[in-house]
Scaffold this active site. Sequence first.
Site: not given
Ligand code: NAD
Length: 306
Positions: A72-73, A104, A179, A254
């Site tokens: 999740l975000p 994260t 991390k 972030k």
């Molecule tokens: P994203 O925004 O693409 O995906 C998050 C998903 O969560 C979305 O599809 C959203 O609809 C869903 N969501 C939000 N609230 C919700 C809820 N209450 N119930 C169900 N679903 C819900 O984000 P991401 O890029 O996939 O990143 C996710 C996590 O991974 C973050 O914490 C980010 O910091 C971490 N991360 C991302 C990357 C990257 O390169 N994108 C790399 C390492 C870590």
Amino acid sequence: MSQKNSNKKIVAFIGLGNMGGGMAPNLVRAGFQVHAFDLSAPALALAESQGCSPYSSAKEAVQGADFIISMLPNGDIVEAVYIDGPEALLNSISPSALIIDCSTVASASSIRLAKSALEKGIKAIDAPVSGGVAAAAAGTLAFMCGGEKGAYQSALPVLNAMGKNIFLAGAAGAGQIAKICNNMLLAVHMTGTAEALQLGVDNGLDPKTLSDIMIKSSGCNWTVEKYNPYPGVMEGVPASNNYEGGFMVDLMLKDLGLAQQAALASQSATPMGAAARNLFNLHKHSGGENKGGKDFSSILDLYRRD
Ligand code: NAD
């Protein structure tokens, strides 16, 4: 909603965005039954097309699950989903299930989740990842885990299906600390490499020649060798693709913010991390456009004169 296939372990997967959308199908391929939920209908439909079973709420998705994975975000959303929200999942998850939060978030959020879960007899570990969208889809993520050793060991079959390098950093919240330490160092390396390459170019050097020299000298680091920020020096990296793809400036900001929060909490001196956060923030808003969606190696633009 799917029927329970008695031979398969069930994983409830909450959050099928850029990362989760790549990770969940790897669990299907590894033989898990994946109960998927996301607030976004297109994300859920994509997961369904890749073998996951879509559910209309997180509460329904976790019924009967052996593992619950969340991607999740941010920490507010994680705490709302499990603890504070109207459908607080800790009230629905079986005590025999294991929560693996891969989001994260601040280590304080992970510690709160682990403690709140334990009060209900449920085990939870934090397992944030290193590696971006491509590694999520390829199943080559690194997982940095925090939690009790037995819970970590129970999580390994699931994590092995989505990643290549899996570490136990320590107790609850330790995965998050590992991390942000890693990403703070990555940001420092990237800003330093961009600054040094541009200094060379401003003084007449070719960026590829300078990179080749630094790779074989004491300034070598991952950003110059594997993820060079100067356009045209290296193929297949965001710098040679107008800084598209890769790891967004917003996500680096972030993580640098979380690192500064942790430093405040522990009263640690992190002058390089603070400078890196400020530089990425300046970069994001420089040049009259929001660069938050560009790859973080675009920090080079802050130093260029052309
Ligand atoms: P994203 O925004 O693409 O995906 C998050 C998903 O969560 C979305 O599809 C959203 O609809 C869903 N969501 C939000 N609230 C919700 C809820 N209450 N119930 C169900 N679903 C819900 O984000 P991401 O890029 O996939 O990143 C996710 C996590 O991974 C973050 O914490 C980010 O910091 C971490 N991360 C991302 C990357 C990257 O390169 N994108 C790399 C390492 C870590």
